[in-house]
Design an enzyme around this catalytic site. Structure first.
Site, PDB file in Angstrom:
ATOM      1  N   LEU A   1       0.839  -1.213   0.000  1.00 43.69           N
ATOM      2  CA  LEU A   1       0.000   0.000   0.000  1.00 43.69           C
ATOM      3  C   LEU A   1       0.873   1.262   0.000  1.00 43.69           C
TER       4      LEU A   1
ATOM      5  N   PRO B   1      13.483  13.681 -19.417  1.00 43.12           N
ATOM      6  CA  PRO B   1      14.896  13.369 -19.719  1.00 43.12           C
ATOM      7  C   PRO B   1      15.049  11.915 -20.174  1.00 43.12           C
TER       8      PRO B   1
ATOM      9  N   TYR C   1      13.696   3.413 -13.835  1.00 39.47           N
ATOM     10  CA  TYR C   1      12.611   2.421 -13.720  1.00 39.47           C
ATOM     11  C   TYR C   1      12.900   1.184 -14.572  1.00 39.47           C
TER      12      TYR C   1
ATOM     13  N   THR D   1       7.898  -5.554 -18.210  1.00 41.89           N
ATOM     14  CA  THR D   1       7.497  -4.493 -19.130  1.00 41.89           C
ATOM     15  C   THR D   1       8.314  -4.510 -20.423  1.00 41.89           C
ATOM     16  N   ASP D   2       7.744  -3.926 -21.469  1.00 43.31           N
ATOM     17  CA  ASP D   2       8.490  -3.801 -22.732  1.00 43.31           C
ATOM     18  C   ASP D   2       9.628  -2.783 -22.624  1.00 43.31           C
ATOM     19  N   GLU D   3       9.574  -1.915 -21.588  1.00 43.11           N
ATOM     20  CA  GLU D   3      10.588  -0.849 -21.477  1.00 43.11           C
ATOM     21  C   GLU D   3      11.988  -1.411 -21.254  1.00 43.11           C
TER      22      GLU D   3
ATOM     23  N   TYR E   1       4.573  15.932 -23.353  1.00 42.95           N
ATOM     24  CA  TYR E   1       6.026  16.077 -23.270  1.00 42.95           C
ATOM     25  C   TYR E   1       6.635  16.219 -24.671  1.00 42.95           C
TER      26      TYR E   1
ATOM     27  N   ARG F   1       3.799   4.684 -28.203  1.00 47.89           N
ATOM     28  CA  ARG F   1       3.602   3.589 -27.252  1.00 47.89           C
ATOM     29  C   ARG F   1       2.619   2.606 -27.870  1.00 47.89           C
TER      30      ARG F   1
ATOM     31  N   HIS G   1      13.872  10.427 -22.684  1.00 44.59           N
ATOM     32  CA  HIS G   1      12.574   9.898 -23.110  1.00 44.59           C
ATOM     33  C   HIS G   1      12.710   8.871 -24.246  1.00 44.59           C
TER      34      HIS G   1
ATOM     35  N   SER H   1       6.405   1.825 -10.376  1.00 43.78           N
ATOM     36  CA  SER H   1       6.100   1.651 -11.799  1.00 43.78           C
ATOM     37  C   SER H   1       6.135   2.923 -12.647  1.00 43.78           C
TER      38      SER H   1
ATOM     39  N   LYS I   1      13.615  -2.759 -13.575  1.00 41.26           N
ATOM     40  CA  LYS I   1      12.799  -3.894 -14.039  1.00 41.26           C
ATOM     41  C   LYS I   1      13.668  -4.896 -14.798  1.00 41.26           C
TER      42      LYS I   1
HETATM   43  P1  NAD Z   1       1.087   0.360  -9.821  1.00 43.49           P
HETATM   44  O1  NAD Z   1       2.165   1.331  -9.465  1.00 43.49           O
HETATM   45  O2  NAD Z   1      -0.275   0.856 -10.132  1.00 43.49           O
HETATM   46  O3  NAD Z   1       0.907  -0.695  -8.625  1.00 43.49           O
HETATM   47  C1  NAD Z   1       1.989  -1.270  -7.961  1.00 43.49           C
HETATM   48  C2  NAD Z   1       1.469  -1.940  -6.692  1.00 43.49           C
HETATM   49  O4  NAD Z   1       2.583  -2.566  -6.023  1.00 43.49           O
HETATM   50  C3  NAD Z   1       0.844  -0.958  -5.690  1.00 43.49           C
HETATM   51  O5  NAD Z   1      -0.358  -1.487  -5.197  1.00 43.49           O
HETATM   52  C4  NAD Z   1       1.897  -0.854  -4.586  1.00 43.49           C
HETATM   53  O6  NAD Z   1       1.337  -0.577  -3.315  1.00 43.49           O
HETATM   54  C5  NAD Z   1       2.532  -2.228  -4.640  1.00 43.49           C
HETATM   55  N1  NAD Z   1       3.913  -2.241  -4.121  1.00 43.49           N
HETATM   56  C6  NAD Z   1       4.898  -1.353  -4.405  1.00 43.49           C
HETATM   57  N2  NAD Z   1       6.015  -1.692  -3.731  1.00 43.49           N
HETATM   58  C7  NAD Z   1       5.722  -2.819  -3.023  1.00 43.49           C
HETATM   59  C8  NAD Z   1       6.469  -3.664  -2.150  1.00 43.49           C
HETATM   60  N3  NAD Z   1       7.742  -3.383  -1.857  1.00 43.49           N
HETATM   61  N4  NAD Z   1       5.864  -4.746  -1.629  1.00 43.49           N
HETATM   62  C9  NAD Z   1       4.565  -5.005  -1.898  1.00 43.49           C
HETATM   63  N5  NAD Z   1       3.806  -4.245  -2.709  1.00 43.49           N
HETATM   64  C10 NAD Z   1       4.385  -3.165  -3.267  1.00 43.49           C
HETATM   65  O7  NAD Z   1       1.694  -0.497 -10.999  1.00 43.49           O
HETATM   66  P2  NAD Z   1       0.933  -1.200 -12.243  1.00 43.49           P
HETATM   67  O8  NAD Z   1       0.833  -0.234 -13.341  1.00 43.49           O
HETATM   68  O9  NAD Z   1      -0.274  -1.899 -11.737  1.00 43.49           O
HETATM   69  O10 NAD Z   1       2.046  -2.269 -12.647  1.00 43.49           O
HETATM   70  C11 NAD Z   1       2.073  -3.563 -12.054  1.00 43.49           C
HETATM   71  C12 NAD Z   1       3.247  -4.336 -12.619  1.00 43.49           C
HETATM   72  O11 NAD Z   1       3.121  -4.426 -14.039  1.00 43.49           O
HETATM   73  C13 NAD Z   1       4.597  -3.654 -12.366  1.00 43.49           C
HETATM   74  O12 NAD Z   1       5.545  -4.667 -12.090  1.00 43.49           O
HETATM   75  C14 NAD Z   1       4.922  -2.954 -13.675  1.00 43.49           C
HETATM   76  O13 NAD Z   1       6.323  -2.865 -13.862  1.00 43.49           O
HETATM   77  C15 NAD Z   1       4.298  -3.922 -14.669  1.00 43.49           C
HETATM   78  N6  NAD Z   1       3.852  -3.318 -15.943  1.00 43.49           N
HETATM   79  C16 NAD Z   1       3.065  -2.202 -15.949  1.00 43.49           C
HETATM   80  C17 NAD Z   1       2.598  -1.696 -17.163  1.00 43.49           C
HETATM   81  C18 NAD Z   1       1.717  -0.473 -17.233  1.00 43.49           C
HETATM   82  O14 NAD Z   1       1.454   0.018 -18.323  1.00 43.49           O
HETATM   83  N7  NAD Z   1       1.200   0.038 -16.116  1.00 43.49           N
HETATM   84  C19 NAD Z   1       2.942  -2.336 -18.358  1.00 43.49           C
HETATM   85  C20 NAD Z   1       3.765  -3.471 -18.313  1.00 43.49           C
HETATM   86  C21 NAD Z   1       4.191  -3.968 -17.090  1.00 43.49           C
HETATM   87  O1  DAU Z   2       5.592   0.335 -21.630  1.00 44.26           O
HETATM   88  C1  DAU Z   2       5.126  -0.161 -20.410  1.00 44.26           C
HETATM   89  C2  DAU Z   2       5.262   0.912 -19.366  1.00 44.26           C
HETATM   90  O2  DAU Z   2       4.248   1.864 -19.623  1.00 44.26           O
HETATM   91  C3  DAU Z   2       5.153   0.385 -17.934  1.00 44.26           C
HETATM   92  O3  DAU Z   2       6.240  -0.477 -17.678  1.00 44.26           O
HETATM   93  C4  DAU Z   2       5.170   1.542 -16.931  1.00 44.26           C
HETATM   94  O4  DAU Z   2       4.953   1.032 -15.627  1.00 44.26           O
HETATM   95  C5  DAU Z   2       4.062   2.499 -17.299  1.00 44.26           C
HETATM   96  O5  DAU Z   2       4.078   3.601 -16.433  1.00 44.26           O
HETATM   97  C6  DAU Z   2       4.191   2.964 -18.756  1.00 44.26           C
HETATM   98  O6  DAU Z   2       5.371   3.802 -18.929  1.00 44.26           O
HETATM   99  P1  DAU Z   2       5.340   5.118 -19.840  1.00 44.26           P
HETATM  100  O7  DAU Z   2       6.425   6.006 -19.404  1.00 44.26           O
HETATM  101  O8  DAU Z   2       5.255   4.754 -21.279  1.00 44.26           O
HETATM  102  O9  DAU Z   2       3.869   5.647 -19.401  1.00 44.26           O
HETATM  103  P2  DAU Z   2       3.332   7.116 -19.046  1.00 44.26           P
HETATM  104  O10 DAU Z   2       1.847   7.008 -18.957  1.00 44.26           O
HETATM  105  O11 DAU Z   2       4.069   7.748 -17.922  1.00 44.26           O
HETATM  106  O12 DAU Z   2       3.679   7.943 -20.371  1.00 44.26           O
HETATM  107  C7  DAU Z   2       3.190   7.530 -21.642  1.00 44.26           C
HETATM  108  C8  DAU Z   2       3.770   8.486 -22.667  1.00 44.26           C
HETATM  109  O13 DAU Z   2       3.189   9.783 -22.475  1.00 44.26           O
HETATM  110  C9  DAU Z   2       5.276   8.684 -22.542  1.00 44.26           C
HETATM  111  O14 DAU Z   2       5.828   8.839 -23.842  1.00 44.26           O
HETATM  112  C10 DAU Z   2       5.415   9.983 -21.758  1.00 44.26           C
HETATM  113  C11 DAU Z   2       4.189  10.773 -22.193  1.00 44.26           C
HETATM  114  N1  DAU Z   2       3.617  11.685 -21.158  1.00 44.26           N
HETATM  115  C12 DAU Z   2       3.384  11.215 -19.913  1.00 44.26           C
HETATM  116  C13 DAU Z   2       2.866  12.031 -18.928  1.00 44.26           C
HETATM  117  C14 DAU Z   2       2.624  11.512 -17.523  1.00 44.26           C
HETATM  118  C15 DAU Z   2       3.288  12.995 -21.515  1.00 44.26           C
HETATM  119  O15 DAU Z   2       3.456  13.421 -22.674  1.00 44.26           O
HETATM  120  N2  DAU Z   2       2.742  13.805 -20.539  1.00 44.26           N
HETATM  121  C16 DAU Z   2       2.551  13.383 -19.255  1.00 44.26           C
HETATM  122  O16 DAU Z   2       2.090  14.211 -18.411  1.00 44.26           O
END
Ligand code: NAD
Ligand code: DAU
Length: 353
Positions: free
Chosen positions: A33, A291, A158, A132-134, A215, A222, A293, A83, A162
């Site tokens: 949490l 930065p 980040y 993640t694909d990143e 940005y 994406r 990006h 994340s 990962k």
């Molecule tokens: P999120 O940040 O919304 O949720 C992360 C959760 O992990 C939160 O509930 C947080 O409380 C919990 N957490 C953080 N540190 C912890 C710890 N030390 N121990 C236990 N719980 C902890 O993230 P999300 O977007 O739901 O992503 C989930 C997973 O999927 C991550 O591993 C992320 O790298 C991966 N992922 C995310 C995306 C995306 O687009 N959001 C895409 C590909 C992969």
């Molecule tokens: O590709 C998978 C990843 O996608 C996950 O592993 C990450 O956890 C998740 O956060 C996401 O990463 P991104 O950096 O791609 O997502 P974000 O939503 O932060 O940004 C998406 C794109 O939009 C990126 O090119 C940055 C841009 N952006 C983001 C924000 C927050 C903006 O232009 N303006 C913004 O305010």
């Protein structure tokens, strides 16, 4: 039962809700949490004995030992992570602690548990790591999409954390034989997405009459996947994935950021038109770039389709409409997550841009 870590976050909560909507197999949900974890995401499970929630850290080995011994899960799905790329730029420390040290400790705890299992329980146990694909780095406009054979070339704190966790998972297979699976997924969107990420941020800012920060030139690409499709891919990999394999998961849906922002504006113009008749697009503001990006991500999801028969069910058009509608219908959820801590983050990330 299955053990889910990070099940109060965006993808983890969607996964737990979908799992229990389709199966009676209980879920032990371990989540620290942090600011990103929200029990309101799981409110519909209150009083449901199939969901056991424990607040705790994946790096807390004594807690893990106790939980594993008590609940004897048949599988673990690791969503827990820091994340958000922008937060990792402002402060990498938590990313190393949870994504690297935390994953290592979790692997150690699970290894000890798994090694003590016998027979079918040991043979059938799985550790599924959600990544993640990143980790693959950035593509030029003409590069082919990432396959599972791409090198890991992470560029942000980040993605580096990962990538490190992916390497640890691989090492625990090769060194100790732990039966692991890894999924590398593209950008998710959908309900319960914390409004620090692009899509929910644009929706909530638009509705609040605030600027819509894009940005740089907004032409970064994406590959967007509706979160429920990511959840179905994970269920499929858990059920039928080959031990030790990596599965890329994506929506075959590459879009530049500015197109995403304009699509959201158009949907809001239709579903919640502004009183003065102007378009939400007038709120778009180009701001200083992130930065380092990454320019483009794209996932080649042919392996999971070929081997496991998984394909996304939503198109971007259907998924983004559902998402915008969800935010319109859940304004209380939005208000609750925009706490003081959220306001501090918005100040940290956007004030100087
Ligand atoms: P999120 O940040 O919304 O949720 C992360 C959760 O992990 C939160 O509930 C947080 O409380 C919990 N957490 C953080 N540190 C912890 C710890 N030390 N121990 C236990 N719980 C902890 O993230 P999300 O977007 O739901 O992503 C989930 C997973 O999927 C991550 O591993 C992320 O790298 C991966 N992922 C995310 C995306 C995306 O687009 N959001 C895409 C590909 C992969
Ligand atoms: O590709 C998978 C990843 O996608 C996950 O592993 C990450 O956890 C998740 O956060 C996401 O990463 P991104 O950096 O791609 O997502 P974000 O939503 O932060 O940004 C998406 C794109 O939009 C990126 O090119 C940055 C841009 N952006 C983001 C924000 C927050 C903006 O232009 N303006 C913004 O305010």
């Amino acid at each position: 039962m299955i053990l889910v870590t990070g099940g109060a976050g965006f993808i983890g909560a969607n996964f737990v809700l979908d799992w229990l909507a389709q199966s009676d197999e209980p879920v032990l949900n371990l989540d620290k949490l942090t600011y990103a974890g929200n029990l309101e995401n799981l409110a519909s499970l209150e009083g449901d004995a199939r969901h056991v929630f424990v607040q705790g850290d994946i790096g807390d080995a004594p807690l893990l030992e106790r939980l594993l011994a008590q609940h004897q899960p048949r599988a673990l799905i690791n969503f827990a992570a820091e994340s958000h790329v922008d937060r990792s730029i402002h402060g990498p420390e938590d990313f190393i602690q949870t994504n690297v040290v935390g994953t290592m400790r979790l692997l150690q705890s699970v290894r000890a548990y798994w090694q003590a299992l016998t027979g079918a329980q040991r043979a059938e146990f799985r550790f599924l790591h959600v990544s993640t694909d990143e980790v693959y780095g950035s593509l030029s406009p003409t590069d082919p999409a990432f396959t599972e054979n791409n090198k890991l070339e992470p560029n942000s704190p980040y993605s580096a954390s990962k990538a490190a966790s992916d390497h640890l998972v691989r090492a625990w297979l090769h060194t100790y034989g732990l039966p692991v699976l890894t999924t590398n997924c593209s950008n998710n969107y959908g309900p319960l997405h914390f409004p620090e990420k692009l899509i929910p941020l644009i929706i909530v800012n638009a509705l609040a009459g605030k600027s819509l920060p894009v940005y740089g030139d907004g032409l970064q690409v994406r590959d967007w996947l509706y979160v429920k499709d990511h959840c179905s891919a994970i269920r499929r990999v858990l059920a039928a994935g080959r031990v030790g394999e990596i599965y890329n998961v994506g929506g075959w849906n590459e879009k530049p950021n500015i197109e995403i922002v304009k699509t959201i504006c158009a949907l809001l113009d239709e579903l919640r038109p502004k009183g003065d008749g102007s378009s939400y697009q007038t709120q778009i503001t180009y701001v200083q770039d992130r930065p380092g990006h990454d320019r483009r991500y794209a996932i080649d999801a042919s392996k999971i389709e070929r081997e496991l028969g998984w394909k996304p069910a939503e198109t971007f058009a259907t998924g983004i409409r559902k998402t915008v509608q969800w935010y319109l219908d859940n304004q209380d959820w939005v208000t609750h997550v925009q706490s003081g801590a959220y306001r501090d983050w918005v100040q940290t990330n956007y004030a100087g841009r």
